[in-house]
Design an enzyme around this catalytic site. Structure first.
Site, mmCIF file in Angstrom:
data_model
loop_
_atom_site.group_PDB
_atom_site.id
_atom_site.type_symbol
_atom_site.label_atom_id
_atom_site.label_comp_id
_atom_site.label_asym_id
_atom_site.label_seq_id
_atom_site.Cartn_x
_atom_site.Cartn_y
_atom_site.Cartn_z
ATOM 1 N N HIS A 182 -4.619 0.064 2.569
ATOM 2 C CA HIS A 182 -3.799 -0.726 3.323
ATOM 3 C C HIS A 182 -2.671 -1.767 2.612
ATOM 4 O O HIS A 182 -1.489 -2.021 3.065
ATOM 5 C CB HIS A 182 -5.056 -2.027 3.800
ATOM 6 C CG HIS A 182 -4.380 -3.252 4.503
ATOM 7 N ND1 HIS A 182 -3.790 -3.141 5.755
ATOM 8 C CD2 HIS A 182 -4.548 -4.402 4.156
ATOM 9 C CE1 HIS A 182 -3.584 -4.272 6.117
ATOM 10 N NE2 HIS A 182 -3.933 -5.318 5.301
HETATM 11 C C1 HEM Z 1 -5.096 -8.627 -0.363
HETATM 12 C C2 HEM Z 1 -4.244 -8.125 -0.091
HETATM 13 C C3 HEM Z 1 -3.846 -7.896 1.274
HETATM 14 C C4 HEM Z 1 -2.489 -7.555 1.592
HETATM 15 C C5 HEM Z 1 -1.298 -7.607 0.416
HETATM 16 C C6 HEM Z 1 -2.201 -7.452 2.951
HETATM 17 C C7 HEM Z 1 -1.012 -7.451 3.602
HETATM 18 C C8 HEM Z 1 -0.898 -7.265 4.889
HETATM 19 C C9 HEM Z 1 0.349 -7.189 5.760
HETATM 20 C C10 HEM Z 1 1.799 -7.092 5.129
HETATM 21 C C11 HEM Z 1 0.056 -6.971 7.057
HETATM 22 C C12 HEM Z 1 1.091 -6.918 8.304
HETATM 23 C C13 HEM Z 1 1.358 -5.542 8.460
HETATM 24 C C14 HEM Z 1 2.332 -5.429 9.624
HETATM 25 O O1 HEM Z 1 2.391 -6.221 10.387
HETATM 26 O O2 HEM Z 1 2.753 -4.175 9.948
HETATM 27 C C15 HEM Z 1 -1.258 -7.064 7.289
HETATM 28 C C16 HEM Z 1 -1.985 -7.060 8.393
HETATM 29 C C17 HEM Z 1 -3.581 -6.878 8.713
HETATM 30 N N1 HEM Z 1 -4.321 -6.841 7.572
HETATM 31 FE FE1 HEM Z 1 -3.889 -7.065 5.444
HETATM 32 N N2 HEM Z 1 -3.428 -7.381 3.492
HETATM 33 C C18 HEM Z 1 -4.405 -7.671 2.533
HETATM 34 C C19 HEM Z 1 -5.751 -7.728 2.716
HETATM 35 C C20 HEM Z 1 -6.517 -7.448 4.161
HETATM 36 C C21 HEM Z 1 -7.764 -7.634 3.937
HETATM 37 C C22 HEM Z 1 -8.746 -7.642 2.625
HETATM 38 C C23 HEM Z 1 -8.222 -7.400 5.317
HETATM 39 C C24 HEM Z 1 -9.409 -7.110 6.067
HETATM 40 C C25 HEM Z 1 -10.567 -7.021 5.710
HETATM 41 C C26 HEM Z 1 -6.870 -7.326 5.997
HETATM 42 C C27 HEM Z 1 -6.579 -6.813 7.406
HETATM 43 C C28 HEM Z 1 -5.471 -6.875 8.004
HETATM 44 C C29 HEM Z 1 -5.410 -6.740 9.673
HETATM 45 C C30 HEM Z 1 -6.440 -6.459 10.447
HETATM 46 C C31 HEM Z 1 -3.808 -6.761 9.841
HETATM 47 C C32 HEM Z 1 -3.394 -6.493 11.157
HETATM 48 C C33 HEM Z 1 -2.823 -5.035 11.203
HETATM 49 C C34 HEM Z 1 -3.812 -4.467 12.307
HETATM 50 O O3 HEM Z 1 -4.429 -5.024 13.174
HETATM 51 O O4 HEM Z 1 -3.863 -3.215 12.395
HETATM 52 N N3 HEM Z 1 -5.941 -7.347 4.993
HETATM 53 N N4 HEM Z 1 -1.779 -7.133 5.889
#
Ligand code: HEM
Length: 233
Positions: A182
């Site tokens: 991710h």
């Molecule tokens: C710590 C480092 C993390 C970074 C740098 C990060 C970064 C991002 C970014 C940039 C997005 C937007 C993507 C887009 O809009 O196309 C996103 C979406 C998301 N992230 Fe993270 N994330 C991190 C950790 C996590 C963790 C630990 C979780 C869950 C356990 C998580 C769950 C999600 C979810 C559910 C979305 C929405 C995308 C979807 O529904 O498919 N993220 N993240």
């Protein structure tokens, strides 16, 4: 301004860059609380998992404290992710174009975007990460509760705990791998991280990576199979 304004020293004014709202402030706060809790959970869990990593317990005030805090961070992760789940599950429903996108993974990895179908708010890779995280967090909280002797010792047997330890550790390893994918993907696709920091993306980013979503936003037409576009969710 002349056509070759730049050459004659005049300033070329291209207008303000187009930006598109992608996440509300609430969604971003929700995301970063969830992200921080997973990182802290992984560090505290690993510190209890192997003697060579025991030194990491110092970050949480020693072994006893880490053992007491770890399950509570798990509770924060569970409710944090539940918030994300309720916000985003619809936009992560599988669509016809997702199968095509997966079949052309080679073009995804070699950046041949012109050979890919137009995708909505999320592509197939993001959707798989979303559903994997959802399932793994349920497995982690379920097996974690079986192991939480402080409150649930009288409800569980030694056999159940043996199975739970194994399931908990395996699910933790898998979710750490999914998390790495991710974060790697978020950094690899330039311009994505700002979506979760500023809440907006550039028009070029949306056109290149999520054209169907952008078109839905511009035309105001919603996809009636779920996952219709709103500017920022
Ligand atoms: C710590 C480092 C993390 C970074 C740098 C990060 C970064 C991002 C970014 C940039 C997005 C937007 C993507 C887009 O809009 O196309 C996103 C979406 C998301 N992230 Fe993270 N994330 C991190 C950790 C996590 C963790 C630990 C979780 C869950 C356990 C998580 C769950 C999600 C979810 C559910 C979305 C929405 C995308 C979807 O529904 O498919 N993220 N993240």
């Amino acid at each position: 301004m002349s056509k070759d304004g730049a050459k004659t020293g005049e300033q070329v004014h291209l207008g303000d860059p187009v930006t598109v709202d992608r996440y509300t402030a609430g969604a971003r706060i929700n995301h970063w609380i969830t992200a921080a809790s997973l990182v802290l959970l992984a560090i505290s869990g690993l510190s209890l998992f192997h003697p060579q990593l025991f030194f990491l317990t110092a970050l949480f005030g020693g072994g006893e404290n880490t053992r007491a805090i770890h399950p509570w961070i798990g509770v924060v992760l569970f409710f944090g992710f539940l918030g994300l789940f309720l916000r985003f599950w619809k936009a992560n429903l599988w669509k016809r174009e997702d199968g095509t996108w997966m079949a052309r993974l080679r073009d995804v990895l070699t950046a041949h975007d012109e050979r890919l179908p137009e995708v909505g708010k999320y592509n197939a890779g993001q959707k798989m990460v979303f559903w994997l995280m959802s399932v793994l967090i349920i497995i982690l909280i379920g097996s974690g509760l079986v192991l939480w002797d402080e409150y649930f010792a009288q409800y569980t047997s030694v056999e159940q705990k043996r199975a739970a330890v194994l399931i908990h550790a395996l699910a933790a390893i898998v979710i750490i791998c999914v998390w790495i994918v991710h974060v790697y993907a978020a950094i690899w696709v330039r311009g994505t991280v700002r979506a979760m920091i500023k809440g907006s993306v550039t028009g070029g980013w949306a056109w290149r990576h999520h054209r169907k979503w952008l078109k839905e936003l511009v035309t105001g037409k919603h996809d009636d199979r779920g996952g219709g576009a709103k500017p920022a969710e």
